[in-house]
Motif scaffolding. Structure first.
Motif, PDB file in Angstrom:
ATOM      1  N   VAL A  48       0.800  -1.229   0.000  1.00  0.00           N
ATOM      2  CA  VAL A  48       0.000   0.000   0.000  1.00  0.00           C
ATOM      3  C   VAL A  48       0.833   1.281   0.000  1.00  0.00           C
ATOM      4  O   VAL A  48       0.309   2.346  -0.341  1.00  0.00           O
ATOM      5  N   CYS A  49       2.112   1.203   0.349  1.00  0.00           N
ATOM      6  CA  CYS A  49       2.920   2.432   0.464  1.00  0.00           C
ATOM      7  C   CYS A  49       3.011   3.154  -0.881  1.00  0.00           C
ATOM      8  O   CYS A  49       3.441   2.572  -1.868  1.00  0.00           O
ATOM      9  N   PRO A  50       2.608   4.431  -0.938  1.00  0.00           N
ATOM     10  CA  PRO A  50       2.582   5.126  -2.223  1.00  0.00           C
ATOM     11  C   PRO A  50       3.937   5.671  -2.671  1.00  0.00           C
ATOM     12  O   PRO A  50       4.051   6.172  -3.784  1.00  0.00           O
ATOM     13  N   CYS A  80       1.669   9.352   5.312  1.00  0.00           N
ATOM     14  CA  CYS A  80       0.243   9.181   4.954  1.00  0.00           C
ATOM     15  C   CYS A  80      -0.410   8.121   5.829  1.00  0.00           C
ATOM     16  O   CYS A  80      -1.625   8.052   5.896  1.00  0.00           O
ATOM     17  N   ARG A  81       0.391   7.261   6.447  1.00  0.00           N
ATOM     18  CA  ARG A  81      -0.068   6.240   7.384  1.00  0.00           C
ATOM     19  C   ARG A  81      -0.933   5.157   6.744  1.00  0.00           C
ATOM     20  O   ARG A  81      -1.686   4.468   7.413  1.00  0.00           O
ATOM     21  N   PHE A  82      -0.804   5.001   5.423  1.00  0.00           N
ATOM     22  CA  PHE A  82      -1.513   3.914   4.756  1.00  0.00           C
ATOM     23  C   PHE A  82      -0.976   2.570   5.268  1.00  0.00           C
ATOM     24  O   PHE A  82      -1.720   1.609   5.466  1.00  0.00           O
ATOM     25  N   MET A 126      -0.029   1.875   8.166  1.00  0.00           N
ATOM     26  CA  MET A 126      -0.611   1.552   9.478  1.00  0.00           C
ATOM     27  C   MET A 126      -1.996   0.954   9.306  1.00  0.00           C
ATOM     28  O   MET A 126      -2.398   0.049  10.039  1.00  0.00           O
ATOM     29  N   ALA A 127      -2.740   1.499   8.319  1.00  0.00           N
ATOM     30  CA  ALA A 127      -4.055   0.923   8.035  1.00  0.00           C
ATOM     31  C   ALA A 127      -3.880  -0.480   7.471  1.00  0.00           C
ATOM     32  O   ALA A 127      -4.659  -1.383   7.756  1.00  0.00           O
ATOM     33  N   GLY A 128      -2.838  -0.662   6.675  1.00  0.00           N
ATOM     34  CA  GLY A 128      -2.638  -1.937   5.999  1.00  0.00           C
ATOM     35  C   GLY A 128      -2.095  -3.037   6.886  1.00  0.00           C
ATOM     36  O   GLY A 128      -2.402  -4.207   6.692  1.00  0.00           O
TER      37      GLY A 128
END
Lengths: 256, 384
Positions: free
Chosen positions: A130-132, A154-156, A158-160
């Motif tokens: 997920v890391c952009p 962006c903390r994606f 952490m969600a992932g």
């Protein structure tokens, strides 16, 4: 007229080359910093690094304290309490650590014991997917690692991450440091961080800090080598991993 | 045409001034957040996205809603929307700029924003979200401006405008689909890991967006003395009704899957929203309000007798917007993080600073939409 056009083409060509060269250097400077270094001859390497934790040899949260301290001091992990805390290695109960492995009528001992939690360095890491910006990436030796200078916060990831293994620097982490280890960089606010399997120690031929502090109770080695100590421990003992049904294939194993 | 935004009556300028004040306050709050870090928000290790990202999610829907005018007008040649279509396109521009701003204020290191473009990462949905959002915005700017210019000159819009407008249709669908994929593609978060997420997003977008648009257009009708057209309003209200039916139906599908299957992980977030979990019931009053308002709005919108009565329609649209905002702009993101990865509950409430910054961004959106709509109304009036 022709002359001017030729000159123009010359200048344009040289400019284009220059821009391309500039872009090349810029791109190179954005490579993960490992790629710029010649590795030390004493460095440890593996096909896939893995960890086996013999939880039978730990009895209380107190037993894990030296490991956590070694890790947090080594990596300048700041101390903040509350829901915005930073942690690389910590303990939690069986139910929290293995929420999909609830069992009725469990052994009292296991049910009430703390279990150490850290980044699982998954084979299929959702955080990398997920890391952009590719700030989180998986190395060839299986270590999932972060480039703190590229992270946009962006903390994606952490969600992932299904393991809650990542912490975000909500504030300047240097404010939470009592002492500073000058050999390891401190971070800035606004970036995510997590356990890195002590990649910096492996590069110097040393075992991870928690493994060293565990005095043999935590094994670390090459999961890709059938003769390694970790593989032997896995073959001889019953082990479990966190949330295996999610298909992330964690590299951290728990002997129960 | 931009000069049309510079002439207006006192009411227009005091509205602009008011928005500028709000923007100033929001910006001041952002300076504090920029210096202190996201520690000034209510977010935490466990609830790592919250109010900002929820607003992004809601506003993407508002942006996508323009397509409910564009599609019938350009694809089916539904002439009655001719007068309104540019408003939809211009509102999309404002909504997307708000979306982008909500992403920026949510970043820990906003000055590194362009790492998104420097290191294009096809495996990250966030990369694609940035692509489709910016693409859709560009299309709306071009199409909206060009068709308005044509109207100003009193000529039919060029062929390429129609082509781009039709291209913008799949883009509108994609912005909401891709935003749904931000959530629907990650393991371990049961509440989000559902194939119907994108469909739910689209259904809620196609009711909430046009509802906001219709409400705003009714204000324009009043203050600018501008005729929307009775039939256009009736058709738009019908579209909103159908989309809201879909939205409520899709949500009920989620309830069935979670509660009939009886799997704890699938139920937990929904239980948190409707009756609280481990003593945490922050969302409960909001979610019951949303449910009641959603059903009530359908009761008023489905019968044509109530739907065609203007005061009832206005009321229904307002409660519909509140219901959908609670669902997407409040609950969806936070409930995905509750329970957390360790089956615990870390509650979240936005801080004053978070709300102030959000208010500032909404004011920026309102300013953009006001200016663009002002231009549209002036051009249309001059052309008529």
């Amino acid at each position: 007229m022709n002359n001017t056009r030729r000159n123009f083409l010359k200048v344009a060509g040289i400019t284009a080359l220059g821009v391309a060269a500039g872009a090349g250097t810029a791109a190179a400077s954005y490579l993960p910093h490992y790629d710029h270094m010649t590795p030390k001859p004493e460095r440890l390497h593996a096909k896939r690094w893995g960890m086996v934790i013999d939880t039978r040899k730990f009895h209380s949260a107190e037993d894990y304290k030296p490991l956590i301290e070694a890790c947090h001091i080594e990596h300048n992990v700041p101390e903040f309490s509350g829901p915005k805390e930073i942690k690389w290695l910590w303990v939690d109960s069986y139910h929290h650590a293995f929420p999909m492995a609830h069992n009725e009528f469990m052994s009292e001992e296991v049910e009430h014991k703390p279990f150490p939690l850290l980044c699982n360095h998954c084979e299929e890491p959702p955080c990398v997917r997920v890391c952009p910006t590719q700030a989180t990436f998986k190395r060839e030796d299986g270590i999932v690692i972060m480039d703190m200078h590229r992270c946009i916060g962006c903390r994606f990831c952490m969600a992932g991450c299904p393991y809650g293994s990542r912490s975000f620097n909500f504030q300047d982490p240097r404010k939470g440091l009592k002492q500073e280890n000058p050999k390891y960089p401190t971070r800035t606010k606004g970036v995510v961080e997590k356990c890195n399997f002590c990649a910096e120690r492996l590069a110097e031929g040393k075992m991870p800090a928690c493994v060293e502090a565990s005095e043999g109770k935590v094994l670390f080695g090459d999961l890709g080598d059938p003769n390694s100590e970790v593989r032997r421990a896995l073959a001889e003992n019953f082990t479990i991993r966190r949330k295996p049904d999610l298909g992330t294939n964690p590299s951290v194993f728990y002997i129960i | 045409m931009l000069e049309k935004a510079l002439t207006g009556d006192k009411r227009y300028w005091s509205w602009i001034g008011f928005l500028l004040v709000l923007i100033g306050i929001g910006f001041g709050a952002y300076v504090v957040q920029y210096q202190e870090g996201l520690v000034v928000t209510g977010m935490s290790r466990d609830v790592s996205w919250a109010f900002y990202i929820a607003q992004l999610t809601y506003l993407v829907g508002v942006a996508a809603s323009g397509v409910m005018l564009v599609l019938p007008y350009y694809l089916h040649d539904y002439k009655k929307f001719g007068n309104l279509v540019v408003f939809g396109e211009f509102m999309a521009i404002g909504a997307i700029i708000m979306c982008l701003l909500f992403v920026i204020v949510d970043l820990g290191q906003p000055q590194r924003l362009f790492n998104l473009l420097i290191h294009p990462t096809p495996n990250s949905i966030l990369f694609w979200d940035a692509m489709v959002l910016n693409g859709y915005m560009l299309l709306n700017i071009i199409v909206g401006w060009a068709s308005l210019e044509a109207q100003k000159k009193g000529v039919p819009y060029a062929k390429w405008v129609r082509v781009l407008a039709i291209v913008s249709v799949p883009f509108a669908f994609s912005i909401h689909t891709v935003t749904a994929f931000l959530y629907a593609g990650i393991p371990g978060r049961h509440f989000w890991l559902t194939a119907i997420m994108a469909a739910r997003f689209l259904a809620s977008a196609f009711c909430a967006g046009p509802a906001i648009m219709l409400l705003l257009l009714m204000i324009v009708e009043k203050v600018a003395n501008f005729k929307l057209g009775k039939e256009a309003v009736a058709t738009l209200a019908k579209i909103i009704t159908y989309a809201m039916c879909g939205n409520v139906f899709f949500f009920m599908l989620e309830l069935f899957t979670a509660f009939y299957s009886n799997i704890p992980g699938h139920k937990a977030s929904i239980v948190y929203l409707f009756s609280g979990l481990e003593g945490h019931a922050e969302m409960v009053p909001f979610f019951w309000t949303a449910s009641v308002l959603a059903i009530l709005s359908l009761c008023l919108l489905i019968p044509s007798r109530t739907r065609n009565s203007k005061p009832v329609l206005i009321f229904s649209l307002i409660i519909l917007v509140i219901a959908t905002w609670i669902d997407k702009g409040l609950g969806l993101v936070v409930a995905g993080f509750i329970p957390n990865m360790f089956e615990g509950v870390t509650p979240y409430t936005p801080t004053g600073l978070e709300l102030t910054i959000s208010m500032g961004i909404y004011a920026i959106g309102a300013l953009i939409v006001t200016v663009l709509w002002k231009i549209a109304v002036s051009v249309k009036k001059a052309a008529a």
